[in-house]
Scaffold this active site. Sequence first.
Site, PDB file in Angstrom:
ATOM      1  N   ASN A   1      -7.028  -7.985 -16.849  1.00 31.03           N
ATOM      2  CA  ASN A   1      -7.659  -9.169 -16.274  1.00 31.03           C
ATOM      3  C   ASN A   1      -8.858  -8.695 -15.468  1.00 31.03           C
ATOM      4  O   ASN A   1      -8.702  -7.980 -14.470  1.00 31.03           O
ATOM      5  CB  ASN A   1      -6.677  -9.931 -15.380  1.00 31.03           C
ATOM      6  CG  ASN A   1      -7.263 -11.205 -14.791  1.00 31.03           C
ATOM      7  OD1 ASN A   1      -8.316 -11.204 -14.169  1.00 31.03           O
ATOM      8  ND2 ASN A   1      -6.568 -12.317 -14.980  1.00 31.03           N
TER       9      ASN A   1
ATOM     10  N   ALA B   1       1.457  -1.952 -14.423  1.00 34.87           N
ATOM     11  CA  ALA B   1       0.759  -2.592 -15.543  1.00 34.87           C
ATOM     12  C   ALA B   1       1.056  -1.873 -16.851  1.00 34.87           C
ATOM     13  O   ALA B   1       1.355  -2.510 -17.872  1.00 34.87           O
ATOM     14  CB  ALA B   1      -0.749  -2.614 -15.276  1.00 34.87           C
TER      15      ALA B   1
ATOM     16  N   GLY C   1      -4.657   0.160  -9.415  1.00 34.55           N
ATOM     17  CA  GLY C   1      -4.437  -0.141  -8.011  1.00 34.55           C
ATOM     18  C   GLY C   1      -4.904   0.934  -7.058  1.00 34.55           C
ATOM     19  O   GLY C   1      -5.222   0.638  -5.905  1.00 34.55           O
ATOM     20  N   GLU C   2      -4.948   2.194  -7.499  1.00 34.23           N
ATOM     21  CA  GLU C   2      -5.228   3.292  -6.571  1.00 34.23           C
ATOM     22  C   GLU C   2      -6.500   4.075  -6.880  1.00 34.23           C
ATOM     23  O   GLU C   2      -7.061   4.711  -5.990  1.00 34.23           O
ATOM     24  CB  GLU C   2      -4.012   4.224  -6.533  1.00 34.23           C
ATOM     25  CG  GLU C   2      -2.843   3.563  -5.828  1.00 34.23           C
ATOM     26  CD  GLU C   2      -1.517   4.259  -6.057  1.00 34.23           C
ATOM     27  OE1 GLU C   2      -1.056   4.946  -5.132  1.00 34.23           O
ATOM     28  OE2 GLU C   2      -0.936   4.096  -7.140  1.00 34.23           O
TER      29      GLU C   2
ATOM     30  N   PHE D   1       0.822  -1.219   0.000  1.00 38.30           N
ATOM     31  CA  PHE D   1       0.000   0.000   0.000  1.00 38.30           C
ATOM     32  C   PHE D   1       0.850   1.259   0.000  1.00 38.30           C
ATOM     33  O   PHE D   1       0.392   2.323   0.398  1.00 38.30           O
ATOM     34  CB  PHE D   1      -0.968   0.006   1.183  1.00 38.30           C
ATOM     35  CG  PHE D   1      -1.736  -1.267   1.345  1.00 38.30           C
ATOM     36  CD1 PHE D   1      -2.516  -1.763   0.307  1.00 38.30           C
ATOM     37  CD2 PHE D   1      -1.674  -1.995   2.512  1.00 38.30           C
ATOM     38  CE1 PHE D   1      -3.216  -2.951   0.439  1.00 38.30           C
ATOM     39  CE2 PHE D   1      -2.368  -3.182   2.649  1.00 38.30           C
ATOM     40  CZ  PHE D   1      -3.140  -3.666   1.619  1.00 38.30           C
TER      41      PHE D   1
ATOM     42  N   GLN E   1      -8.678  -5.390  -7.280  1.00 37.61           N
ATOM     43  CA  GLN E   1      -7.986  -4.164  -6.918  1.00 37.61           C
ATOM     44  C   GLN E   1      -8.954  -3.054  -6.516  1.00 37.61           C
ATOM     45  O   GLN E   1      -8.745  -2.369  -5.518  1.00 37.61           O
ATOM     46  CB  GLN E   1      -7.119  -3.700  -8.089  1.00 37.61           C
ATOM     47  CG  GLN E   1      -5.853  -4.492  -8.270  1.00 37.61           C
ATOM     48  CD  GLN E   1      -4.931  -4.339  -7.077  1.00 37.61           C
ATOM     49  OE1 GLN E   1      -4.317  -3.295  -6.874  1.00 37.61           O
ATOM     50  NE2 GLN E   1      -4.850  -5.374  -6.269  1.00 37.61           N
TER      51      GLN E   1
END
Length: 714
Positions: free
Chosen positions: A607, A513, A680-681, A242, A614
Site C-alpha cells: 500500500n 507484512a 517499518g524499520e 516501536f 511508515q
Amino acid sequence: MSAAVGKPLERVDGRLKVTGGAKYAEDFRPEHLTHAVIVQSTIAKGRILSIDTAAALRAPGVVAVLTHENAPKLQDKPQSGGGLGGNLGEKLMPLSSDAVHFAGQHIACVIAETLDQARHAASLLRVHYQEDTPVLDMVAAEPNATFPEKALGGDDAQHHRGDVEAALAAGDIVKVEPTYTIPVETNNPMEPGATVAAWEGDHLTVEDATQAVVGTRNVLAGVFGVPRQNVRVLCPFTGGGFGSKGHQWPHTILAAMAAREVRRPVKLALTRAQMFTSIGHRPHTIQKLALAARRDGTLTAIRHETLNPASPLTEFVAPCGAVTSKQMYACDNVAAINKLVRLNVGAPTPMRAPAESPATFALESAMDELAYALGMDPLDLRLRNDAEKDPAEGKPWSSKHLKECYQRGAARFGWKNRKPEPGSMKDGDLLVGWGMATAFYPGKRQPSSAKVRITADGRALVQAATQELGTGSYTVFTQVAADALDLPVDRVTFELGDTDLPEAPFSAGSCSAASVSEAIVQAAAAVKAKIPGLDPSGSPSYSDLLQRVGLPAVEAEVSVKPDDPKIKAHNVHSFGAQFCEVKIDPLLPFVRVTRWVSVVDGGRILNARTAESQITGAIVMGIGMALMEHTVYDPRTGRPVTDSFADYHIPVNADLVPIEVEFIDHPDPVINTLGCRGVGEIGITGAAAAIANAVYHATGKRVRDLPITVDKLL
C-alpha cells in the site's frame, strides 16, 4: 477487476480511529472491574527489609495489596523465542523476591475499587531497604565486560574475517578511527502499556497493549501453569509500540496475578513516568570504528566494536556491527565485536531497528569522515564499495537495487549541486548542510497461519492473530486477500488481534507484512480449490457457485513456514538512501532539518500510502534520535529524571518539514509469493547519520555524541 495491492487505499480502520470507535486495552471495562497501581523501588540495588501495608489496607476501597511476602509464586518460564513472540522482558517473575535490581522495579501492587483509591493507597506504603552500591557507569564497568556469542533474534554477536589489524597497519592507506555514543532512548508510543485481566475458573482473558498476542498468550499460560487454550488475549488496536510491546513485561503478569487473587477483573495501566523504567529502552552504546581505504576509496578494513549495557534481569544485546558493518559494504577484512556489561537499570529492549539504527549512525558517520579524509564525495565512496553479494557469507542478495536508490535520491535531492567544503553553503545568514547515508535492514519472514471463509453472499472473512500498531495491518491484509480472491476490497473483512484466530507472528522485526501476506495468499488458494465449478481463469461468482451446490460457506486454514531452500540460499535485505538538508544560525546553532529525500528498495509495496507513512514516521524518529532524545539518569540513584514529555523531547509538528519518500517498487523474487518485505524499520536506519553528516557539512564540527544539541556546536 483492478488489483488492490500497491494502491494507496485509505485505512479501512481509519474511521474507527478518528471517531473514537477503536478499542485499546484501557477501553475494555468488564463488570466488577477493579484497578491496580504499581509501587516501584526507589533504590537501584539492595534488598527490601520490610513493606508496611497496614495504612494502605485500611484506605477506602482497597481490595488487596500484593508484595513479595504474599504474592503467589509463578513458574519461571524461560524465554520461548521464535517469531510468534513470547519473550520475557525481565527474567525475574514479579514480586518473587526481596531483591532489588534497579530503580523502578515493581515491588508492590495495590488493587482498589477505583483508580484514585488505588493511587492513594499506594502512596501510603512504607518501604524499608538495605541499600547496596549500584553499578551505573558503563565505562567504569567495562573491565568486567563479557563477549556474548548470540544476540537479538539469535544473530551472531561476533564476526571476524580476514586480518583487520594487518590491514589497518598497512602503508599507503587512509584511515579514520572515531568513537560514537548514543544515549539511552525510551520507547514512547502514544499508548502506555496497559492490561485488563479476568479469570473464569482456570480460564484467563486478557486485553493487552501488545505487539504479540500469541506471544503474550504463551507467556501467561507458561507462568500461570495453564494450557495455552485456556488463555485468550485480545488486542484489536495497539497505540504504537516501536518494539517496547514486543516482549511480555511484569505489569501484564501482575494484572493477571491480581485478577486471580481478588477473583475480579483488574485493569493495570502504566503511567508515562513508569514507561521509562518498565517497558524497555534503546540502550546506551559506545561504538568504536576503524575504517581504512586505499586512496581510490576502496575499503580495506572495518573494525566495529560496541560496548552494550544489559540489566541483571535480561540477556538483551543489540549486535551493532554484526548486523551492519559485516555486510553493508564490500570489504575483505572485517571485525564486528560486541561487549556486554551489566548495570542496575531497567531492562533494555528492541526499539525500532534495535541494532541497525545505532549501528548505521556510527558506520555511516564514519564513512562520511573517511570520504572527507580521502577528498571524495560521500556518495561516490559508497558507490565504489557497493557489495554485489553478501560479503559475509558469499550468498547472493535476494533482490538489491541500492544503486538505483542512490541515483534517484541524489537526482531528486539535487546532490550534484552540493559544494563539498564545510561551511561553504549558505541561505542568507544561515549555514546550510547536506548529508546522506545508506539505509539497511533485513527482510524477514516468520511462520504464520491464516483462515479464509467465503460465504454464499459472495463476501470473504479473513483472519489471523496478528496486530495493528498503526502500521496499516488491517488495510494491507485486506488488499492482499482481495487480490488473492479476485474480490473488491469492500467485499473482504480482515480480523486480527485475537488468539482464537490462526497463529501469526509478532509485529516486530519488519516481519508481519512478508509473513502474514503469504499465509493469506496460500489460504485463499486453498479455499478456492474447495469450491466446485470454480474456473481459475475467470472472474468467480462465489455466490452463484455456493448457492448452486447448496453450501452456505466454504473455508480453509493454512500454515506456512519460511523454510524454502531458495530463501536459505540468499541474503534477504531491504536497502535505501537518505538525503538530508539542515540549516543552522551560527549565532545560536540550533539545528533545523529543512528538507529530506528518502528512496527505499523494500520489495513490492502493498500500500503506497501506509508504506510512505511508515518511512515518514521512521525518519521523524531518526530526527528525534539525532537532535533530541536522551533519557538522563541520576548518577547517584539510577532513577530516570527525564521521565515525562516535558523533559524527554521528541519531534513535534513544528519541528518537521515535508519528507519526500520514493519506493523502488521491485518485487523480491525470493522472500514470498508477492515479493514484499516489511518497511517499518528501514526508514530510521541511516537517518541520524544523514543529519550528523549534514551538520558537519554546515559547520565543520563533527558531533559524535548524540543528541546533537546547541552546546555541542558552540
